[in-house]
Design a protein around this motif. Structure first.
Motif, PDB file in Angstrom:
ATOM      1  N   PRO B  68      47.379  18.524 -95.134  1.00  0.00           N
ATOM      2  CA  PRO B  68      45.969  18.788 -94.884  1.00  0.00           C
ATOM      3  C   PRO B  68      45.379  17.529 -94.152  1.00  0.00           C
ATOM      4  O   PRO B  68      45.893  16.510 -94.078  1.00  0.00           O
ATOM      5  N   ARG B  69      43.956  17.815 -93.674  1.00  0.00           N
ATOM      6  CA  ARG B  69      43.336  16.559 -93.189  1.00  0.00           C
ATOM      7  C   ARG B  69      44.175  16.289 -91.861  1.00  0.00           C
ATOM      8  O   ARG B  69      44.327  17.005 -90.961  1.00  0.00           O
ATOM      9  N   ARG B  70      44.573  14.966 -92.037  1.00  0.00           N
ATOM     10  CA  ARG B  70      45.039  14.550 -90.605  1.00  0.00           C
ATOM     11  C   ARG B  70      46.753  15.033 -90.899  1.00  0.00           C
ATOM     12  O   ARG B  70      47.189  14.241 -91.625  1.00  0.00           O
ATOM     13  N   ASP B  71      47.232  15.669 -89.940  1.00  0.00           N
ATOM     14  CA  ASP B  71      48.510  16.127 -90.038  1.00  0.00           C
ATOM     15  C   ASP B  71      49.466  15.150 -89.582  1.00  0.00           C
ATOM     16  O   ASP B  71      49.317  14.345 -88.855  1.00  0.00           O
ATOM     17  N   GLY B  72      50.793  15.449 -89.626  1.00  0.00           N
ATOM     18  CA  GLY B  72      51.966  14.187 -89.184  1.00  0.00           C
ATOM     19  C   GLY B  72      51.829  14.168 -87.656  1.00  0.00           C
ATOM     20  O   GLY B  72      51.931  13.093 -87.284  1.00  0.00           O
ATOM     21  N   ARG B  73      51.511  15.082 -86.852  1.00  0.00           N
ATOM     22  CA  ARG B  73      51.485  15.008 -85.378  1.00  0.00           C
ATOM     23  C   ARG B  73      50.398  14.064 -84.896  1.00  0.00           C
ATOM     24  O   ARG B  73      50.596  13.169 -84.163  1.00  0.00           O
ATOM     25  N   MET B  74      49.361  14.284 -85.767  1.00  0.00           N
ATOM     26  CA  MET B  74      48.011  13.288 -85.326  1.00  0.00           C
ATOM     27  C   MET B  74      48.554  11.789 -85.551  1.00  0.00           C
ATOM     28  O   MET B  74      48.111  10.941 -85.033  1.00  0.00           O
ATOM     29  N   LEU B  75      48.887  11.675 -87.040  1.00  0.00           N
ATOM     30  CA  LEU B  75      49.232  10.534 -87.573  1.00  0.00           C
ATOM     31  C   LEU B  75      50.371   9.753 -86.841  1.00  0.00           C
ATOM     32  O   LEU B  75      50.518   8.622 -86.242  1.00  0.00           O
ATOM     33  N   LEU B  76      51.336  10.661 -86.175  1.00  0.00           N
ATOM     34  CA  LEU B  76      52.556  10.002 -85.420  1.00  0.00           C
ATOM     35  C   LEU B  76      51.964   9.422 -84.120  1.00  0.00           C
ATOM     36  O   LEU B  76      52.028   8.339 -83.553  1.00  0.00           O
ATOM     37  N   THR B  77      50.776   9.931 -83.493  1.00  0.00           N
ATOM     38  CA  THR B  77      50.167   9.570 -82.338  1.00  0.00           C
ATOM     39  C   THR B  77      49.270   8.153 -82.691  1.00  0.00           C
ATOM     40  O   THR B  77      49.416   7.207 -82.260  1.00  0.00           O
ATOM     41  N   ASP B  78      48.797   8.313 -83.946  1.00  0.00           N
ATOM     42  CA  ASP B  78      48.028   6.987 -84.258  1.00  0.00           C
ATOM     43  C   ASP B  78      48.775   5.720 -84.331  1.00  0.00           C
ATOM     44  O   ASP B  78      48.508   4.781 -84.025  1.00  0.00           O
ATOM     45  N   ILE B  79      50.118   6.155 -85.055  1.00  0.00           N
ATOM     46  CA  ILE B  79      50.840   4.837 -85.254  1.00  0.00           C
ATOM     47  C   ILE B  79      51.513   4.321 -83.992  1.00  0.00           C
ATOM     48  O   ILE B  79      51.362   3.170 -83.770  1.00  0.00           O
ATOM     49  N   LYS B  80      51.728   5.282 -83.111  1.00  0.00           N
ATOM     50  CA  LYS B  80      52.654   4.953 -81.986  1.00  0.00           C
ATOM     51  C   LYS B  80      51.550   4.194 -81.096  1.00  0.00           C
ATOM     52  O   LYS B  80      51.996   3.664 -79.850  1.00  0.00           O
ATOM     53  N   GLN B  81      50.381   4.457 -81.285  1.00  0.00           N
ATOM     54  CA  GLN B  81      49.252   3.616 -80.258  1.00  0.00           C
ATOM     55  C   GLN B  81      48.663   2.554 -80.982  1.00  0.00           C
ATOM     56  O   GLN B  81      48.105   1.902 -80.171  1.00  0.00           O
ATOM     57  N   ASP B  82      49.028   2.395 -82.107  1.00  0.00           N
ATOM     58  CA  ASP B  82      48.523   0.983 -82.541  1.00  0.00           C
ATOM     59  C   ASP B  82      49.357  -0.113 -82.530  1.00  0.00           C
ATOM     60  O   ASP B  82      50.448  -0.013 -83.114  1.00  0.00           O
ATOM     61  N   PRO B  83      49.095  -1.312 -82.020  1.00  0.00           N
ATOM     62  CA  PRO B  83      49.960  -2.343 -81.806  1.00  0.00           C
ATOM     63  C   PRO B  83      50.533  -3.042 -83.209  1.00  0.00           C
ATOM     64  O   PRO B  83      51.794  -3.509 -82.847  1.00  0.00           O
ATOM     65  N   ARG B  84      49.833  -2.899 -84.190  1.00  0.00           N
ATOM     66  CA  ARG B  84      50.352  -3.297 -85.394  1.00  0.00           C
ATOM     67  C   ARG B  84      51.567  -2.470 -85.940  1.00  0.00           C
ATOM     68  O   ARG B  84      52.527  -3.132 -86.480  1.00  0.00           O
TER      69      ARG B  84
END
Lengths: 417, 146
Positions: B68-84
């Motif tokens: 629910p809310r932010r699903d895995g696909r969106m989170l994957l994008t977030d993670i791979k776009q964040d330099p940290r």
């Protein structure tokens, strides 16, 4: 004042215009001819008009449409309209002609802007007006008139008349409208259903996995202290969960077919068949099956889906085999506008009374124990064929093998062998 | 040889799945530390937090897709776009076997894509293999050492 008196002096273009108007308003051939005797009628434009008029007057009365003519001179208010105006719109010729603005009043308010625009275009660009407008009949019904009209000009190019015909296309328009509404509704419902199947299948999987895992955990941790009966109950639970899992998978697979658009490309069916045979290698070897084929064409289809289709049909042919090793034959013939394929087997056959039922999702003709499976293979096959706008059917008798036929229409040409 | 402690950020909404994974890990006797996030939002919070226990920089992220809310696909994008965080291996772990999901996750930079096994025995084998493997490979050292 008779028309003869009026035109005793040398004829002028204005006289010609006056005669033309009167010819147009004439309600019979005789009237047309009597007008043509006046001096102004010697002018070429009037002569031409008279001959045309005579010819067309006959037809006008016969057409199942309203013909009309209106003079520019009077601001489009000097009007001829054919008798059909009564049967089509419920107003007599007289009523129509006597009230010069009646036609505009009966023109549907929503169509008035369009009429004004299209009329102006016709005048300005000398094109034919070709459009459909709604008129309100006397009894309030909406009548669609498909209208074609032209401007008649004199030698100088000055517009004299607009002349046209209106065909009643109300029934056609209504049918068109219903079809559009129905198609929209269908599309919406289909999309919702597909969404539903997809989402439901996903959401159903997680709790099911919990059921399976925890049941297995219980068996692992406490199974040794269970009675045989208790263990049996748990076995049934695990078995049922397994079946449910397969059903959900099948439903997911079914709902995925056709989710995007078809990717049509030139496809060699013989190479598709080779791939499918490779995929089914285990089943083929295990059952000692032989697969033969006639020359197969190259046609425009979605490669992935057609591959799935052949794999389903051939897989079934192997699965539902009789005591003999399966012998499966694929053929293709070109019928007048499509390619007809057949997959023939020598298996257990299908009772003809079920030949439609088998294509319904989850419908099975045997128990799980004898022939395991979810019963979506043929439903998916039918969906694939439907997506290609084709047909699929079966000819079989119980115990005598089955032949599945499916047709793929020629979309971009006949294809080649 | 004492197995290294692998810090795992387990992003998963289903309670049963979380617990099953933990049970399998316990049985396999692997060295693991789990931080659980129930959806993408919680995962981002955990990654952003200043918790010294290591939530800020897990060694690997075990990622469910349907949440629910932010699903895995969106989170994957977030993670791979964040330099940290973009170097942290993301192991997609989901019920979906949709080929489209698979290609999409790999193209977004997931390290691997695992379809959740339904048999307990398969899960056991998977967990053992996973921890054995990720315990052996070299992990990026860009984040703070734990």
């Amino acid at each position: 004042m008779t028309s003869e008196e009026k035109f005793s002096s040398p004829a002028t273009p204005e006289d010609a215009a006056a005669i033309l108007r009167q010819i147009a308003r004439a309600d019979s051939i005789d009237r047309v001819n009597s007008l043509a005797k006046s001096p102004a009628s010697s002018l070429p434009v009037v002569q031409t008009m008279r001959m045309d008029e005579a010819r067309y007057r006959m037809l006008i009365e016969l057409l199942p449409a309203v013909t009309f003519m209106a003079s520019f001179e009077e601001g489009l208010n000097d009007v001829y309209v054919s008798p059909q105006v009564e049967s089509i719109l419920g107003y007599t010729q007289q009523e129509w002609v006597e009230d010069p603005v009646l036609w505009y009043e009966r023109l549907h308010p929503d169509d008035r802007n369009r009429w004004n625009k299209e009329f102006a275009q016709t005048v300005a660009f000398a094109t034919t007006l070709r459009s459909a407008y709604r008129f309100l009949a006397r009894d309030g019904r909406t009548v669609w008139l498909h209208t074609e009209a032209r401007i008649i000009r004199d030698e100088r190019g000055v517009p004299l008349f607009i002349q046209g015909i209106g065909v009643d296309v109300t029934k056609m328009k209504e049918a068109e409208q219903s079809t559009i509404e129905y198609a929209d509704k269908l599309e919406r419902t289909n999309r919702e259903l597909e969404q539903f199947a997809y989402v439901a299948s996903h959401d159903l999987q997680e709790p099911l996995r919990s059921i399976t895992s925890y049941t297995q955990l219980i068996l692992q941790e406490f199974g040794s202290s269970f009675t045989a009966e208790t263990r049996h109950y748990f076995d049934r639970v695990v078995e049922a969960s397994g079946r449910l899992k397969n059903l959900i998978q099948a439903l997911l697979e079914f709902s995925r077919v056709g989710k995007g658009d078809l990717k049509l490309e030139p496809t060699r069916i013989d190479s598709i068949l080779n791939q499918v045979i490779e995929n089914l290698y285990a089943a083929i070897t295990e059952s000692n099956a032989t697969i033969t084929a006639d020359p197969l064409p190259l046609i425009f289809v979605d490669r992935t889906y057609i591959s799935m289709l052949f794999q389903n049909l051939i897989g079934n042919a192997i699965k539902f085999r009789s005591d003999r090793p399966p012998a499966i034959h694929i053929s293709a013939t070109h019928e007048h506008d499509c390619w007809r394929f057949s997959v023939r087997d020598n298996g257990i056959g299908i009772d003809p009374q079920y030949k439609d039922k088998i294509f319904i999702i989850f419908q099975r003709l045997h128990t799980q124990e004898r022939y395991p499976g979810t019963g979506i293979g043929l439903a998916v096959s039918k969906k694939i064929v439907d997506l290609h706008r084709g047909k699929i059917w079966l000819e079989s008798a119980h115990g005598e093998g089955s032949t599945f036929y499916f047709e793929i229409p020629d979309r971009f040409g006949r294809g080649v062998i | 040889m004492i197995p290294p402690i692998l810090h795992v950020l387990h992003v998963e909404d289903d309670v049963g799945d979380i617990e099953m994974f933990r049970i399998a890990a316990d049985r396999a006797n692997v060295g693991a530390r789990f931080i659980v996030a129930r959806d993408g939002e919680e995962a981002l919070q955990a990654l952003n937090s200043n918790d010294p226990s290591g939530a800020r920089c897990p060694h690997v992220i075990l990622l469910d897709l349907n949440m629910p809310r932010r699903d895995g696909r969106m989170l994957l994008t977030d993670i791979k776009q964040d330099p940290r965080w973009k170097l942290i291996p993301v192991l997609v772990y989901t019920t979906s076997n949709d080929p489209q999901d698979i290609s999409e996750c790999y193209s977004k930079g997931a390290s691997c894509y695992i379809v959740k096994p339904s048999e307990l025995s398969e899960l056991q084998l998977l967990v053992e293999s996973l921890f054995a493997f990720w315990g052996m490979v070299e992990l990026p050292r860009s984040h703070s050492a734990t």
